[in-house]
Design a protein around this motif. Structure first.
Motif, PDB file in Angstrom:
ATOM      1  N   CYS A 297       0.819  -1.175  -0.050  1.00  0.00           N
ATOM      2  CA  CYS A 297      -0.040  -0.140   0.110  1.00  0.00           C
ATOM      3  C   CYS A 297       0.875   1.214  -0.018  1.00  0.00           C
ATOM      4  N   VAL A 298       0.934   2.200  -1.006  1.00  0.00           N
ATOM      5  CA  VAL A 298       1.420   3.480  -1.014  1.00  0.00           C
ATOM      6  C   VAL A 298       0.566   4.612  -0.930  1.00  0.00           C
ATOM      7  N   GLY A 299      -0.602   4.468  -0.783  1.00  0.00           N
ATOM      8  CA  GLY A 299      -1.556   5.595  -0.470  1.00  0.00           C
ATOM      9  C   GLY A 299      -2.880   4.902  -0.300  1.00  0.00           C
ATOM     10  N   ALA A 300      -3.874   6.237  -0.498  1.00  0.00           N
ATOM     11  CA  ALA A 300      -5.177   6.099  -0.447  1.00  0.00           C
ATOM     12  C   ALA A 300      -6.073   7.097  -1.070  1.00  0.00           C
ATOM     13  N   GLU A 301      -7.057   6.619  -1.716  1.00  0.00           N
ATOM     14  CA  GLU A 301      -8.006   7.610  -2.029  1.00  0.00           C
ATOM     15  C   GLU A 301      -8.929   8.145  -1.028  1.00  0.00           C
ATOM     16  N   ALA A 302      -9.172   9.522  -0.731  1.00  0.00           N
ATOM     17  CA  ALA A 302     -10.021   9.826   0.126  1.00  0.00           C
ATOM     18  C   ALA A 302     -11.585  10.172  -0.498  1.00  0.00           C
ATOM     19  N   LEU A 303     -12.449   9.331   0.319  1.00  0.00           N
ATOM     20  CA  LEU A 303     -13.609   9.293  -0.546  1.00  0.00           C
ATOM     21  C   LEU A 303     -14.593   9.799   0.605  1.00  0.00           C
ATOM     22  N   VAL A 304     -15.319  10.910   0.404  1.00  0.00           N
ATOM     23  CA  VAL A 304     -16.105  11.520   1.181  1.00  0.00           C
ATOM     24  C   VAL A 304     -17.347  10.857   1.509  1.00  0.00           C
ATOM     25  N   ARG A 305     -17.698  10.719   3.013  1.00  0.00           N
ATOM     26  CA  ARG A 305     -18.983  10.346   3.461  1.00  0.00           C
ATOM     27  C   ARG A 305     -19.805  11.184   3.998  1.00  0.00           C
ATOM     28  N   TRP A 306     -21.060  11.218   4.139  1.00  0.00           N
ATOM     29  CA  TRP A 306     -21.680  12.046   4.902  1.00  0.00           C
ATOM     30  C   TRP A 306     -22.149  11.338   6.080  1.00  0.00           C
ATOM     31  N   LYS A 307     -21.914  11.642   7.246  1.00  0.00           N
ATOM     32  CA  LYS A 307     -22.156  10.980   8.516  1.00  0.00           C
ATOM     33  C   LYS A 307     -23.434  11.783   9.113  1.00  0.00           C
ATOM     34  N   LEU A 308     -24.533  11.042   9.174  1.00  0.00           N
ATOM     35  CA  LEU A 308     -25.800  11.588  10.034  1.00  0.00           C
ATOM     36  C   LEU A 308     -25.659  11.571  11.225  1.00  0.00           C
ATOM     37  N   GLU A 309     -26.468  12.382  12.080  1.00  0.00           N
ATOM     38  CA  GLU A 309     -26.709  12.215  13.520  1.00  0.00           C
ATOM     39  C   GLU A 309     -26.934  10.958  14.004  1.00  0.00           C
ATOM     40  N   ASP A 310     -27.528  10.018  13.233  1.00  0.00           N
ATOM     41  CA  ASP A 310     -27.862   8.702  13.898  1.00  0.00           C
ATOM     42  C   ASP A 310     -26.830   7.691  13.427  1.00  0.00           C
ATOM     43  N   GLY A 311     -25.685   8.139  12.985  1.00  0.00           N
ATOM     44  CA  GLY A 311     -24.444   7.301  12.630  1.00  0.00           C
ATOM     45  C   GLY A 311     -24.665   6.854  11.111  1.00  0.00           C
ATOM     46  N   THR A 312     -25.795   7.013  10.517  1.00  0.00           N
ATOM     47  CA  THR A 312     -25.820   6.428   9.053  1.00  0.00           C
ATOM     48  C   THR A 312     -24.993   7.144   7.997  1.00  0.00           C
ATOM     49  N   MET A 313     -24.223   6.379   7.051  1.00  0.00           N
ATOM     50  CA  MET A 313     -23.339   6.873   6.306  1.00  0.00           C
ATOM     51  C   MET A 313     -23.998   7.081   4.917  1.00  0.00           C
ATOM     52  N   VAL A 314     -23.805   8.339   4.230  1.00  0.00           N
ATOM     53  CA  VAL A 314     -24.515   8.471   2.936  1.00  0.00           C
ATOM     54  C   VAL A 314     -23.560   8.388   1.904  1.00  0.00           C
ATOM     55  N   ALA A 315     -23.619   7.594   0.864  1.00  0.00           N
ATOM     56  CA  ALA A 315     -22.748   7.673  -0.234  1.00  0.00           C
ATOM     57  C   ALA A 315     -22.491   9.036  -1.089  1.00  0.00           C
ATOM     58  N   ARG A 352       7.048   8.825   4.426  1.00  0.00           N
ATOM     59  CA  ARG A 352       7.009  10.013   3.340  1.00  0.00           C
ATOM     60  C   ARG A 352       6.644   9.035   2.172  1.00  0.00           C
ATOM     61  N   ASP A 353       6.659   7.920   2.096  1.00  0.00           N
ATOM     62  CA  ASP A 353       6.325   7.241   0.860  1.00  0.00           C
ATOM     63  C   ASP A 353       4.763   7.022   0.693  1.00  0.00           C
ATOM     64  N   LEU A 354       3.983   7.578   1.678  1.00  0.00           N
ATOM     65  CA  LEU A 354       2.561   7.426   1.664  1.00  0.00           C
ATOM     66  C   LEU A 354       1.937   8.760   1.107  1.00  0.00           C
ATOM     67  N   HIS A 355       0.862   8.638   0.443  1.00  0.00           N
ATOM     68  CA  HIS A 355       0.166   9.720   0.017  1.00  0.00           C
ATOM     69  C   HIS A 355      -1.422   9.418   0.001  1.00  0.00           C
ATOM     70  N   VAL A 356      -2.193  10.341  -0.078  1.00  0.00           N
ATOM     71  CA  VAL A 356      -3.565  10.385  -0.230  1.00  0.00           C
ATOM     72  C   VAL A 356      -4.136  11.260  -1.423  1.00  0.00           C
ATOM     73  N   SER A 357      -4.847  10.937  -2.001  1.00  0.00           N
ATOM     74  CA  SER A 357      -5.396  11.507  -3.181  1.00  0.00           C
ATOM     75  C   SER A 357      -6.739  12.053  -2.889  1.00  0.00           C
ATOM     76  N   ILE A 358      -6.952  13.193  -3.410  1.00  0.00           N
ATOM     77  CA  ILE A 358      -8.261  14.068  -2.994  1.00  0.00           C
ATOM     78  C   ILE A 358      -9.042  14.506  -4.013  1.00  0.00           C
ATOM     79  N   ASN A 359     -10.317  14.239  -4.192  1.00  0.00           N
ATOM     80  CA  ASN A 359     -10.902  14.487  -5.388  1.00  0.00           C
ATOM     81  C   ASN A 359     -11.382  15.944  -5.384  1.00  0.00           C
ATOM     82  N   LEU A 360     -11.205  16.502  -6.573  1.00  0.00           N
ATOM     83  CA  LEU A 360     -11.750  17.989  -6.606  1.00  0.00           C
ATOM     84  C   LEU A 360     -13.124  17.990  -7.590  1.00  0.00           C
TER      85      LEU A 360
END
Length: 528
Positions: A297-315, A352-360
């Motif tokens: 593993c050299v990194g990860a893609e950051a994927l947004v989730r909407w965490k509601l008050e009851d803990g539900t995750m919205v894609a 330092r070999d690890l990175h994260v990709s952020i979607n624009l």
């Protein structure tokens, strides 16, 4: 408010919304269709003008070639010169000589004696022209006679507009621009209509129930007028709405029933998103990115989730399009950036070999505002700029002139830029060359279809190999999405794809689970 009045109000609101949506959709569709049809007429008229200029240029060339003749006119030698000009130039049907008062000989008739009619129109350097009619009853043809000095050439007027019609309702005419005399026109083109259109100031407009385009030549005093009936381009919006009223009311009644049933649970999308932003409910989940060469593993893609008050995750597929349409995507992107550093900022500083990709999103590309948010986080967590990559969905990059400088700013700040979902939008070799990017992400839909056919031995899908070859030729890195089997990973590695992500390695997970994933991998490889 009584239930009956509430239901009536709701029905009216729903009906208005349905009808407005249909009206806007029909209007937008009609507007697009009208614009496309108008563009077709514009292109058609330009083609017609090019043809008219070609024929005119040939007449000019023939006359200038004949003008220097210094021998005795209408002799056998002179007639041979006239016939040679007629044969040499494609659109010349006859050539002749005049003493200025009468036509004395032609290439077809030899010596004759015919009085010259007054010119219909003139243009610079001594060129004049007039029409004559030829052919028997029912087969009449209009011929254009062009004179320069003592020589005359004859052109069939039909040659000026001899192009394939755009459709069965378009009409075309060619006129001279000094007196608006009609030189040539199609059979049903209105003589007075095209002259009136030529005299108007606008080059294209709706006029007298028709859409006109006037193309004027820069070389000669001629112009082409093309027109279509207005109702061919503009649809009857009110008539369309009347046709959809019955089904619209049925849909409205059903919608009212749904609204009345769920009205207590409904909230406006804008308020829900604003509340989520205010409560910092948008968090980043991580999907590991693996090097196909090392398997680590050299990194990860950051994927947004909407965490509601009851803990539900919205894609994100549920709320990202809504946030973009409401102009709320920028604060969500800022929260994702902060969530990335809050979750894995320390891990990035330690590895330092690890990175994260952020979607624009498309709205993020309007400026470099994200860099301001990122600068603070980089300094706070001691993370290097090259450890943060950015991914941009291909369909948001249609206007390369606007996108390229923004992407170059991200790269100048030390970040790598990848095109996400590559192959689903406007991709081409010239398109990629125009954009300052470091790599592409192979869209999972193409990849899944190709690898499935490859596994069966059919290999009918040629898109993926083409994209890989194109990326290699441009020196771009590649990330394959949706990798699910070892066979797929081996194929991609063998063909030079550097990185992969998918269920073969791990699904998207919260930041704390991702950190445990890294620890488990380090322990398994002896790099703890």
């Amino acid at each position: 408010m009584s239930p009956r009045l509430t239901a009536l109000t709701t029905f009216c609101a729903v009906a208005f919304a349905v009808l407005a949506t249909l009206a806007v959709a029909m209007y937008a569709s009609d507007a697009v269709t009208e614009r496309q049809q108008r563009q077709q007429i514009d292109v058609f008229s330009r083609r017609a003008l090019l043809r008219a200029e070609l024929v005119t240029a040939e007449a000019e060339a023939a006359l200038r070639q004949l003008a220097p003749y210094g021998g005795t006119p209408c002799t056998n030698d002179h007639l041979q010169r006239l016939r040679q000009a007629e044969e040499q130039f494609r659109y010349i049907r006859e050539a002749g000589w005049t003493d200025g008062v009468r036509l004395r000989c032609t290439s077809l008739q030899g010596p004759i004696d015919v009085a010259l009619p007054p010119p219909t129109w003139t243009f610079g350097d001594g060129f004049t022209a007039w029409h004559t009619e030829t052919g028997g009853p029912g087969n009449e043809r209009s011929m254009l006679n062009v004179r320069f000095g003592n020589h005359v050439v004859v052109i069939d007027s039909r040659f000026y507009l001899d192009i394939v019609p755009l459709d069965d309702t378009i009409e075309l005419a060619m006129l001279e621009t000094q007196d608006a005399a009609v030189i040539s026109r199609w059979a049903h083109a209105g003589h007075d209509l095209v002259r009136a259109a030529l005299r108007r100031e606008s080059a294209s407009e709706y006029f007298q129930g028709r859409y006109y385009v006037v193309e004027r030549s820069r070389r000669y005093p001629i112009a082409v007028v093309a027109y279509e009936p207005e109702d061919r381009l503009r649809a009857n919006l009110l008539g369309q709405i009347r046709n959809v009223l019955p089904p619209a009311f049925v849909v409205s009644a059903f919608g009212t029933w749904l609204v009345m049933r769920w009205r207590r649970k409904l909230r406006t999308p804008r308020n829900a998103l604003l509340e989520g932003i205010r409560r910092h409910q948008f968090v980043a989940w991580m999907q590991p990115l693996v090097s196909l060469e090392t398997g680590r593993c050299v990194g990860a893609e950051a994927l947004v989730r909407w965490k509601l008050e009851d803990g539900t995750m919205v894609a994100p597929d549920t709320f990202i399009p809504m946030a973009e349409s409401l102009g709320l995507i920028e604060p969500i992107t800022d929260q994702v950036v902060r969530s990335v550093f809050e979750g894995v900022g320390t891990a990035l500083a330690n590895r330092r070999d690890l990175h994260v990709s952020i979607n624009l999103a498309g709205g993020d590309l309007a400026c470099t505002r994200v860099l301001d948010t990122l600068k603070t986080c980089l300094a706070k967590y001691a993370v290097r700029p090259e450890q943060i990559w950015f991914e941009v969905i291909e369909r948001t990059l249609v206007d390369t002139a606007t996108s390229a400088p923004v992407l170059e700013t991200y790269r100048a700040a030390g970040h790598r830029v990848f095109i996400d979902d590559f192959g689903t939008g406007y991709s081409s070799l010239s398109y990629l060359q125009a954009l300052p990017v470091d790599g592409i992400k192979l869209d999972r839909s193409f990849l899944r279809s190709f690898l499935r056919s490859f596994a069966t031995g059919e290999e009918t899908n040629k898109i993926v190999p083409h994209i890989i070859e194109m990326a290699h030729s441009l020196g771009l890195m590649m990330v394959a999405e949706g990798v699910e089997t070892q066979a797929q990973a081996r194929y991609l590695r063998a063909h030079g794809v550097q990185y992969a992500q998918g269920w073969l390695y791990a699904k998207a997970m919260p930041a704390d689970e991702f950190l445990r994933y890294l620890q488990h991998e380090a322990a398994a490889t002896g790099n703890a």
